[in-house]
Design an enzyme around this catalytic site. Structure first.
Site, mmCIF file in Angstrom:
data_model
loop_
_atom_site.group_PDB
_atom_site.id
_atom_site.type_symbol
_atom_site.label_atom_id
_atom_site.label_comp_id
_atom_site.label_asym_id
_atom_site.label_seq_id
_atom_site.Cartn_x
_atom_site.Cartn_y
_atom_site.Cartn_z
ATOM 1 C CB SER A 257 -60.435 30.862 80.817
ATOM 2 O OG SER A 257 -59.978 31.662 81.881
ATOM 3 C CE LYS B 260 -58.524 36.243 105.653
ATOM 4 N NZ LYS B 260 -58.007 35.009 105.038
#
Length: 294
Positions: free
Chosen positions: A84, A138
């Site tokens: 990763s 948000k």
């Protein structure tokens, strides 16, 4: 180095800046030999996107300098794991210079976000969580807000954008070397080093010890760059340091010079710097925070 990844990134930045300053200094450059090769030993299972993105950008400074000047290159060795975010760093190696041990864990080119949502439990006991936001996108997913399909879709879109940026970096740095289906090797799957070399995620199978020993056998001047603690009197030598001290000829005559940079002192690493990036236990300890991980 510390397991605090932010501290590791800061030390990596300082080390890369130091190497490039020495490389660009003409008087010092003459003492470093004709060609400069920097060896980075990467060991990390990944973590937060912005931390590992910045760490990869630091290594990219060396890689890009190598594109402009043929006398400097970046070699990356993976002995245990570069998965990763760790692979995001490792793939910054100069073309043909990414090596892994046969059983090292390589790849995991993907992105994840994990959290626990307790909204329904709180509601069951009469607790009403309040979250006020400005902007429809948000904080779409928190521990206490109600999970909706729209919110899940927003988070998934964010993950896909980060994954695509990750894939673009791998494509830019490794595209010509990857022999398997690009979608297959960038799907988040992991590979052993001996399999990763077959699909082009790494260039060769060898440990960092093997590679450094090859450089020594070839007659290269190999020295280690590491942070020097001025408060410590005793300096502990690694097996590589002892090998250099016992060797004859040019390598045995290598002189380690102390250069003061601000309030810190670093020991000159000479022709090849080796920096160990240790990130053990980092990923597990940070899963509690809500963030995207690579």
């Amino acid at each position: 180095m510390t397991n605090d990844v932010e501290k590791v990134v800061e030390e990596l930045r300082d080390a890369v800046s130091y190497i490039l300053r020495q490389y660009n200094d003409k008087t010092t450059r003459l003492d470093m030999g004709k060609d400069l090769e920097v060896i980075i030993c990467v060991e990390s299972p990944g973590g937060v996107v912005h931390d590992f993105g910045l760490a990869a950008d630091q290594l990219a400074r060396l890689r890009e300098t190598g594109k402009e000047n043929s006398d400097i290159s970046l070699t990356v060795c993976v002995d245990k794991v570069a998965a990763s975010g760790g692979y995001l760093m490792a793939c910054q190696a100069s073309p043909g210079q990414l090596f892994a041990a046969p059983y090292a864990v390589i790849g995991s080119i993907g992105v994840l976000r994990e959290t626990i949502n307790v909204h329904d439990v709180l509601e069951k006991y009469g607790v009403r969580p309040l979250l006020l936001t400005a902007g429809d996108a948000k904080a779409p997913l928190t521990m206490t807000n109600k999970v909706t399909e729209d919110n899940l879709e927003l988070v998934q879109q964010n993950l896909e954008r980060v994954h695509e940026a990750f894939r673009d970096t791998v494509s830019t740095n490794r595209g010509d070397a990857i022999s398997e289906s690009f979608d297959k090797v960038t799907s988040g799957d992991v590979f052993l080093g001996k399999d990763a070399v077959g699909c082009g995620l790494v260039d060769g199978l060898k440990t960092s010890d093997e590679y450094i020993f090859e450089r020594i056998q070839a007659g290269d001047r190999v020295l280690r760059l590491h942070k020097y603690d001025k408060n410590r009197i005793n300096i502990h030598f690694s097996p590589l340091d002892l090998l250099l001290l016992k060797s004859d000829g040019r390598m045995g005559k290598a002189v380690q010079t102390l250069i003061r940079i601000g309030s810190q002192v670093m020991k000159v690493g000479g022709l090849v710097g080796a920096i160990k990036l240790l990130d053990q236990n980092y990923q597990a300890s940070n899963r509690r925070r809500l963030q995207d991980d690579i």
